[in-house]
Design a protein around this motif. Structure first.
Motif: not given
Length: 250
Positions: A142, A186, A191, A209
């Motif tokens: 992320a 991501f 995700l 996340v």
């Protein structure tokens, strides 16, 4: 003896999800925020073009107001967009979180990186988009673009009524704080896991996340990737666009 003549695997392709179902009440009455004109062109179109400017982005999914998907499709058809990028419009949900999930559901296989971008950040430079994608390709699950804060930040005990004085309870160390922008990038599986696991309402997808206990990393953002939320932001966006047109000669 190893065969070094084998071609390298193709870099992971990216898809972008742009939630554009909000009303944007702080900009005042009128069309939904994403459909407000900026330099004569809806902000949404600027945002779509900004993401599609990256050669890594091969698909853009626009999440439209629930009753406005046909209008948004017509809008995309009416404006010139990069031919190498595919565009899909899906109706959104009641919340931003639900709209992003619906955009994720519309993604076909083959896109291992997903960007989530605010339609209200129409002027994000392509270099910022590429930096986020590259960080995910390099192994981050992320990624957020972020800027250092120019202002000192105070934590307060919120007032019970608007306009009342608020006691300051702490002054966070500014050097450790960042203002987060979009697109956030991501690993697709990460995700999806976040949206399946986190049911509390959060302000951004990276926060979901974080709730999984996974690391989110920041890359340098850009001052032109600001969010158009209030009327003054629209004035600033018009000025940035006018400067770009002057510099680019169009």
């Amino acid at each position: 003896m190893s065969d070094d003549s084998r071609p390298s695997p193709a870099p992971a392709r990216a898809a972008a999800v742009i939630p554009a179902a909000g009303r944007g009440v702080r900009l005042g009455p009128g069309a939904p925020k994403a459909l407000r004109a900026l330099g004569g062109t809806p902000m949404l179109i600027h945002a779509v073009r900004a993401l599609a400017a990256s050669r890594a982005v091969t698909l853009v999914v626009v999440v439209a107001p629930p009753e406005g998907a046909a209008e948004v499709r017509s809008l995309l058809d009416a404006h010139s967009l990069p031919e190498r990028t595919d565009f899909v419009v899906v109706p959104g949900g009641e919340s931003r979180q639900e709209s992003v999930r619906l955009g994720l559901d519309a993604l076909p296989p083959g896109h291992d990186i997903v960007l989530v971008h605010d339609a209200a950040r129409p002027l994000v430079p392509v270099d910022t988009v590429d930096a986020v994608i590259e960080a995910v390709r390099d192994g981050a699950r992320a990624v957020v673009p972020a800027l250092p804060l120019a202002d000192t930040v105070k934590e307060v005990d919120p007032a019970t009524a608007p306009g009342e004085p608020e006691p300051v309870v702490a002054t966070p160390e500014r050097a450790r704080l960042r203002a987060v922008q979009t697109p956030q990038g991501f690993d697709r599986a990460t995700l999806i896991q976040a949206h399946e696991s986190v049911t509390d309402e959060v302000t951004d997808d990276a926060g979901m996340v974080e709730r999984l206990g996974l690391t989110v990393v920041a890359v340098p953002g850009h001052e032109e990737a600001f969010k158009v939320t209030r009327p003054l932001d629209l004035v600033l966006a018009e000025a940035v666009l006018a400067r770009r047109r002057l510099n680019d000669g169009f």
